[in-house]
Design a protein around this motif. Sequence first.
Motif, short mmCIF file in Angstrom:
data_model
loop_
_atom_site.label_atom_id
_atom_site.label_comp_id
_atom_site.label_asym_id
_atom_site.label_seq_id
_atom_site.Cartn_x
_atom_site.Cartn_y
_atom_site.Cartn_z
N MET A 264 -12.74 3.81 1.82
CA MET A 264 -12.31 3.00 0.70
C MET A 264 -10.87 2.53 0.91
O MET A 264 -10.55 1.38 0.66
N HIS A 265 -9.98 3.42 1.37
CA HIS A 265 -8.58 3.06 1.58
C HIS A 265 -8.45 1.93 2.59
O HIS A 265 -7.64 1.01 2.41
N ALA A 266 -9.26 1.97 3.65
CA ALA A 266 -9.20 0.92 4.68
C ALA A 266 -9.60 -0.43 4.08
O ALA A 266 -9.00 -1.46 4.41
N ALA A 267 -10.60 -0.43 3.21
CA ALA A 267 -11.04 -1.68 2.59
C ALA A 267 -9.94 -2.26 1.70
O ALA A 267 -9.69 -3.47 1.71
N VAL A 268 -9.27 -1.41 0.96
CA VAL A 268 -8.17 -1.87 0.10
C VAL A 268 -7.04 -2.42 0.96
O VAL A 268 -6.47 -3.48 0.67
N ALA A 269 -6.71 -1.72 2.04
CA ALA A 269 -5.65 -2.18 2.93
C ALA A 269 -5.99 -3.54 3.54
O ALA A 269 -5.14 -4.42 3.65
N ARG B 186 -2.06 -11.01 1.35
CA ARG B 186 -0.62 -10.96 1.61
C ARG B 186 0.11 -10.15 0.55
O ARG B 186 1.17 -10.54 0.04
N ILE B 187 -0.48 -9.01 0.21
CA ILE B 187 0.11 -8.10 -0.77
C ILE B 187 0.68 -6.90 -0.04
O ILE B 187 -0.03 -6.24 0.72
N ASP B 188 1.94 -6.62 -0.27
CA ASP B 188 2.59 -5.47 0.36
C ASP B 188 2.37 -4.25 -0.52
O ASP B 188 2.98 -4.11 -1.57
N LEU B 189 1.49 -3.35 -0.06
CA LEU B 189 1.19 -2.16 -0.85
C LEU B 189 2.36 -1.18 -0.89
O LEU B 189 2.40 -0.31 -1.76
N ALA B 190 3.30 -1.31 0.03
CA ALA B 190 4.45 -0.41 0.05
C ALA B 190 5.57 -0.88 -0.87
O ALA B 190 6.48 -0.12 -1.17
N ALA B 191 5.50 -2.11 -1.32
CA ALA B 191 6.55 -2.65 -2.20
C ALA B 191 6.47 -1.98 -3.56
O ALA B 191 5.39 -1.69 -4.07
N PRO B 192 7.63 -1.72 -4.17
CA PRO B 192 7.61 -1.12 -5.51
C PRO B 192 7.03 -2.09 -6.53
O PRO B 192 7.15 -3.31 -6.39
N ALA B 193 6.39 -1.53 -7.53
CA ALA B 193 5.82 -2.35 -8.60
C ALA B 193 6.96 -3.02 -9.37
O ALA B 193 8.03 -2.42 -9.55
N PRO B 194 6.76 -4.26 -9.81
CA PRO B 194 7.81 -4.91 -10.59
C PRO B 194 8.05 -4.18 -11.90
O PRO B 194 7.13 -3.57 -12.47
N ALA B 195 9.28 -4.22 -12.36
CA ALA B 195 9.62 -3.58 -13.63
C ALA B 195 8.92 -4.31 -14.77
O ALA B 195 8.78 -5.53 -14.74
N PRO B 196 8.47 -3.56 -15.77
CA PRO B 196 7.84 -4.24 -16.91
C PRO B 196 8.87 -5.09 -17.64
O PRO B 196 10.07 -4.80 -17.61
N PRO B 197 8.41 -6.18 -18.27
CA PRO B 197 9.36 -7.05 -18.97
C PRO B 197 10.02 -6.31 -20.12
O PRO B 197 9.44 -5.41 -20.73
N LEU C 295 -8.05 -5.85 2.26
CA LEU C 295 -7.95 -6.87 1.21
C LEU C 295 -6.49 -7.21 0.90
O LEU C 295 -6.15 -8.38 0.68
N ALA C 296 -5.64 -6.21 0.90
CA ALA C 296 -4.22 -6.44 0.63
C ALA C 296 -3.61 -7.32 1.72
O ALA C 296 -2.84 -8.24 1.43
N ARG C 297 -3.96 -7.05 2.98
CA ARG C 297 -3.46 -7.88 4.08
C ARG C 297 -3.93 -9.32 3.91
O ARG C 297 -3.16 -10.26 4.07
N TRP C 298 -5.21 -9.51 3.60
CA TRP C 298 -5.76 -10.85 3.41
C TRP C 298 -5.06 -11.58 2.27
O TRP C 298 -4.83 -12.77 2.32
#
Length: 90
Positions: free
Chosen positions: A1-6, A13-24, A8-11
């Motif tokens: 499952m982790h490989a599939a998510v990784a 162009r989502i950086d899974l290591a990037a911190p989540a944006p702060a809530p407004p 999809l994230a590459r496709w």
Amino acid sequence: MHAAVATLARWGRIDLAAPAPAPPEPDPAGLTPREREVIRLLSDGLSNAEIARTLYISEKTASVHVSNILRKLGVTSRLQAAHSHHAPKN
């Protein structure tokens, strides 16, 4: 499952290591993020039609946002809403 998510994230162009944006930041008047966009435009003197074109929404939707803003701010005019938007915060 982790490989599939990784993969999809590459496709996507989502950086899974990037911190989540702060809530407004919560708005003290209870305005939604879209209402904050509308009041900025309203403060610039735009009409409902101009706000609608700028935000790619219908004029009726812009009108509803303006009405909600007036109600939430407890004011009766666009000018009062614009003034309260630019009033200094203590």
